[in-house]
Design a protein around this motif. Sequence first.
Motif, PDB file in Angstrom:
ATOM      1  N   HIS A 164      -9.660   6.772  -1.058  1.00  0.00           N
ATOM      2  CA  HIS A 164     -10.744   6.229  -1.863  1.00  0.00           C
ATOM      3  C   HIS A 164     -10.337   6.170  -3.338  1.00  0.00           C
ATOM      4  N   GLU A 165     -11.205   5.517  -4.109  1.00  0.00           N
ATOM      5  CA  GLU A 165     -10.966   5.431  -5.544  1.00  0.00           C
ATOM      6  C   GLU A 165     -10.874   6.820  -6.154  1.00  0.00           C
ATOM      7  N   LYS A 166     -10.045   6.950  -7.191  1.00  0.00           N
ATOM      8  CA  LYS A 166      -9.800   8.210  -7.907  1.00  0.00           C
ATOM      9  C   LYS A 166      -9.054   9.235  -7.053  1.00  0.00           C
ATOM     10  N   GLY A 167      -8.506   8.802  -5.931  1.00  0.00           N
ATOM     11  CA  GLY A 167      -7.722   9.710  -5.107  1.00  0.00           C
ATOM     12  C   GLY A 167      -6.275   9.763  -5.584  1.00  0.00           C
ATOM     13  N   SER A 168      -5.397  10.269  -4.696  1.00  0.00           N
ATOM     14  CA  SER A 168      -3.988  10.352  -5.092  1.00  0.00           C
ATOM     15  C   SER A 168      -3.099  10.103  -3.880  1.00  0.00           C
ATOM     16  N   ILE A 169      -1.947   9.478  -4.133  1.00  0.00           N
ATOM     17  CA  ILE A 169      -0.904   9.250  -3.126  1.00  0.00           C
ATOM     18  C   ILE A 169       0.409   9.677  -3.769  1.00  0.00           C
ATOM     19  N   ILE A 170       1.038  10.680  -3.181  1.00  0.00           N
ATOM     20  CA  ILE A 170       2.259  11.242  -3.757  1.00  0.00           C
ATOM     21  C   ILE A 170       3.403  11.093  -2.753  1.00  0.00           C
ATOM     22  N   ILE A 171       4.546  10.601  -3.244  1.00  0.00           N
ATOM     23  CA  ILE A 171       5.783  10.575  -2.445  1.00  0.00           C
ATOM     24  C   ILE A 171       6.668  11.716  -2.953  1.00  0.00           C
ATOM     25  N   LYS A 172       7.088  12.576  -2.035  1.00  0.00           N
ATOM     26  CA  LYS A 172       7.956  13.697  -2.397  1.00  0.00           C
ATOM     27  C   LYS A 172       9.282  13.569  -1.649  1.00  0.00           C
ATOM     28  N   LEU A 195      13.923  15.259   3.335  1.00  0.00           N
ATOM     29  CA  LEU A 195      12.538  15.032   3.745  1.00  0.00           C
ATOM     30  C   LEU A 195      11.889  14.054   2.775  1.00  0.00           C
ATOM     31  N   ILE A 196      11.284  13.005   3.324  1.00  0.00           N
ATOM     32  CA  ILE A 196      10.501  12.056   2.528  1.00  0.00           C
ATOM     33  C   ILE A 196       9.054  12.203   2.966  1.00  0.00           C
ATOM     34  N   LYS A 197       8.221  12.685   2.038  1.00  0.00           N
ATOM     35  CA  LYS A 197       6.823  12.963   2.370  1.00  0.00           C
ATOM     36  C   LYS A 197       5.912  11.962   1.667  1.00  0.00           C
ATOM     37  N   VAL A 198       4.915  11.469   2.416  1.00  0.00           N
ATOM     38  CA  VAL A 198       3.863  10.623   1.842  1.00  0.00           C
ATOM     39  C   VAL A 198       2.556  11.372   2.027  1.00  0.00           C
ATOM     40  N   GLU A 199       2.002  11.881   0.930  1.00  0.00           N
ATOM     41  CA  GLU A 199       0.794  12.711   0.980  1.00  0.00           C
ATOM     42  C   GLU A 199      -0.348  11.982   0.281  1.00  0.00           C
ATOM     43  N   ASP A 200      -1.491  11.860   0.983  1.00  0.00           N
ATOM     44  CA  ASP A 200      -2.655  11.211   0.378  1.00  0.00           C
ATOM     45  C   ASP A 200      -3.878  12.104   0.489  1.00  0.00           C
ATOM     46  N   THR A 201      -4.907  11.778  -0.267  1.00  0.00           N
ATOM     47  CA  THR A 201      -6.177  12.517  -0.246  1.00  0.00           C
ATOM     48  C   THR A 201      -7.256  11.673   0.412  1.00  0.00           C
ATOM     49  N   GLY A 202      -6.869  10.910   1.423  1.00  0.00           N
ATOM     50  CA  GLY A 202      -7.809   9.998   2.071  1.00  0.00           C
ATOM     51  C   GLY A 202      -8.725  10.673   3.070  1.00  0.00           C
ATOM     52  N   GLU A 203      -9.157   9.884   4.056  1.00  0.00           N
ATOM     53  CA  GLU A 203     -10.176  10.351   4.990  1.00  0.00           C
ATOM     54  C   GLU A 203      -9.649  11.378   5.991  1.00  0.00           C
ATOM     55  N   GLY A 204      -8.357  11.380   6.251  1.00  0.00           N
ATOM     56  CA  GLY A 204      -7.810  12.301   7.230  1.00  0.00           C
ATOM     57  C   GLY A 204      -8.103  11.841   8.655  1.00  0.00           C
ATOM     58  N   MET A 205      -7.558  12.601   9.621  1.00  0.00           N
ATOM     59  CA  MET A 205      -7.707  12.249  11.035  1.00  0.00           C
ATOM     60  C   MET A 205      -8.100  13.476  11.833  1.00  0.00           C
TER      61      MET A 205
END
Length: 902
Positions: A519-527, A538-548
């Motif tokens: 969502h808006e104002k969230g974050s997506i980080i690649i580590k 390790l290539i990580k894609v971490e988001d603060t979205g809705e989750g599963m």
Amino acid sequence: MATLFSCGPEEDAKQYKIGFSQCVSNDAWRKAMHDEMYRELSFYPDLSLEIRDAQGNSATQIQQIKELVASGIDLLIVSPNESSPITPIIEEIFQNGLPVIVVDRKTSSNLYSAYVGGNNYEVGYTAGQYIRNVLNGKGNILEIWGLRGSSPAVERHRGLLNAFQGSDINIVTEINGQWEKDTAKNQLSEHLLKENIPEFDLIFGHNDVMAIGAHEICNSLNINNKKFLGVDALPGPYGGIQAVTDDVLDATFFYPTGGDKSIEVAHKILTGDFFEKENILQTAVVDSSNVRIIKQQTDKIIDQQDNIIRQRDRINIQMEIYKNQRTFLFVFGLTLLIAIISLIYIFKSLRDKQEINEELKNKNKEVSEQKDKVLELSQKAEKATQQKFEFFTNISHEFRTPLTLIQAPVEDLLKNKEAAPFKPDLLLIRKNSMRLLRLVNQLMDLRKLDSSKMFVKAAEHEIIPFLEEIMSSFKKLAMQNGITFKLIADDRNIKLWFDPMMLDKVMFNLLSNAFKFTHEKGSIIIKVEQNALANEVLIKVEDTGEGMSKESVKHIFDRFYQGENFSQSGSGLGLALSKDLIELHHGYIKVESQPGEGTNFTVHLKNGKAHFNSSEIIEGEFQQYFSEESISFEDFEPVPIVEDSTDSKENTILVIEDEKPIRDYLCKQLGKYFNIIQAENIETGIGKALDQVPDLITIDLMLQQKNGFDIVKALKNDIRTSHIPIIVITAKKGIEERIKGIKLGIDDYITKPFSFELVLERIKMLLANRQKLREHYIHELPVENTAQTKQSPDKKFVSNFTSLVEKNISNSQFGVNEICQEMGLSRGQLYRKLKSLLGYSVNDYINKVRLKKAKHLLLTENSPIADIAFQVGFTTSAYFSTAFKNHFGITPSEFRDQQHQN
């Protein structure tokens, strides 16, 4: 036989588990406490006891208490080693709802269920009074303390001092015995061997064992003519009573262990019986004047208790024999029954065997014939499958040609200044044609993977610049939505062997999903991290979205899987393809997710190139790759949609659609003709429909997390929205969906792709029909009634409605259904008409009339408030009071009191 098998064990009563945290268990008094507990437990077969020994260590006791609570005990008994350290854990357990009984030693607060033990102050005070009599009010005392920090030692010393007030008796020496005989002997011996020690006439030990040890030390040092007093008065050969009998002690004072009482109180607490919180056990002196009688009594009690234990053991043995015999009888009967059934079955089987053998011969012949047919069909099916795959590949290629022919003119138009007014629509066409092209590419890649025609072409690249290039396609999208989007790496010079075309598809897919559900104002980080132990990156894609959910995480890499969050936004191909591409690199991909907390994808790729074979490696110079995945995310700025407009537009439309491009398109086009309200999910849509009551609703059936039929059902079943026309705009074209929608009350069903002109005309038609229907119900009231009452139709309706409500005001079951039946209107018609004429919903108006009537009765009658509540149709006086206060601001009783005062 039926009686035999019905004899099962009786249903067991509920069992309770008691945990006992004992501060120390190695002295006679504590062992006596345990014996009393176990003897008392014999009277309560539903109780079990587990004892933990802290061995005089408060930290150990705290840990043992936590372990007992974690094991699932129903009640905790504690004998604190020291008051202050143990108090916090006791308070915490008690406040969490677990019953706690404190035994012998008190804590520093009263937060416990019950206390069982002697009054240590009273013990000390009684001993002090006895010493005053023995010494005739004058003398010196040597006091041997128990544990200095424990409540018994402190209270006994305080009682002793208070008893000495007003006399010439002084405590000249204090020894720290710590409740143990050997410790007391060692400390006393060191003291007596010193020079110029104070003289003393009597030694008072805080328990018997320390006093007995003091006697032994004085005898060994030829210190005579001293008196020795202790506390406990335990029975048995090594207790205080025997010591008085043998003239080792001059006196001892009863300090009951309370073991039996604590079990008794515990049982009352667990079974809900009444119990006393403070259970104080009384003390008494035992000296030469009464020791013989007391010893005889205690010996007799011990003998009787031993007899009870022996009888209990015999009963247990007999019960075990009985249970074994009953079990044997049950097994024997069951075996006999099985044997009879088996004989019957064998006899029947022998008779049927001949028939079965004959049938098998015939079936074997049929199976042989069917086998030949199946083989022939399987060959045909294999051929058909190959033809389908070829068609699938060919049609996928064919899709690329029209898509290219769509994209090329669109690109030209975008460059043409004269097409500027159409730029938003052209950008929308370009974006979705590229999206369709990407889907076709994924289908073709999966076909190549299935036919083993996709190969890795790995070369050494710097991973950070590669990822930054992919990120550049998403930066504007991140900026538009206020999403924090960045890359974090421990080492920016990491080099890795990989196929850039394949890894580009993987990373693009992971980032697309992350942006889709963040969502808006969230974050997506690649580590980017190095795991030296596993020799991998390790290539990580971490988001603060809705989750599963856990179920979605389990199947997320399955082909065509569409979880609750993915069903409307993808085909279920991207993640499956990503997993296959990473596995071609001899790596793997993992996912971690929690609903509402975001999702983390981790790609594991090995360092070096040893894991690739020679055909998978490109040596030497290689050309720069071109990414088909790097679709431009530049999009037109959505036309602002003003909700709740106050302009001259007559009707309001609620658009419920979770696909933002389609929602923006509909809102933009419909906004030219109507006031627009938009909602991206079911919860928001229902809320806005209830709050703002639009004139018409458009909705997509394929919404995230829930089916669109759910919101249709909710709206049509709610009296506030049941009259609102609903148009479904969806990609579902099946006849089953159409039938289900009609049953739920959908007014129109339009499939995607749709013509906006068709949507507009359908909306206008439905609104016009609803207006005609509204006018019909307003103007078609019976003429004769109007003539008789000389009232307008609206006034006649209000008069009839209010009369009906007044007539049934005492009937608590009277409501919308009864009014609909009496007045001949549907629920939706009644609600809309009443809302327009009176400004209330049906139930609100009925409640208002009832409360007004109740207010009148409170003024004119002295009936109880509960009776008045029933007279005006409330089922309970509590609900009546709540409704009355919500409406008038005060309770019925407060209202009546105010009227009496006036």
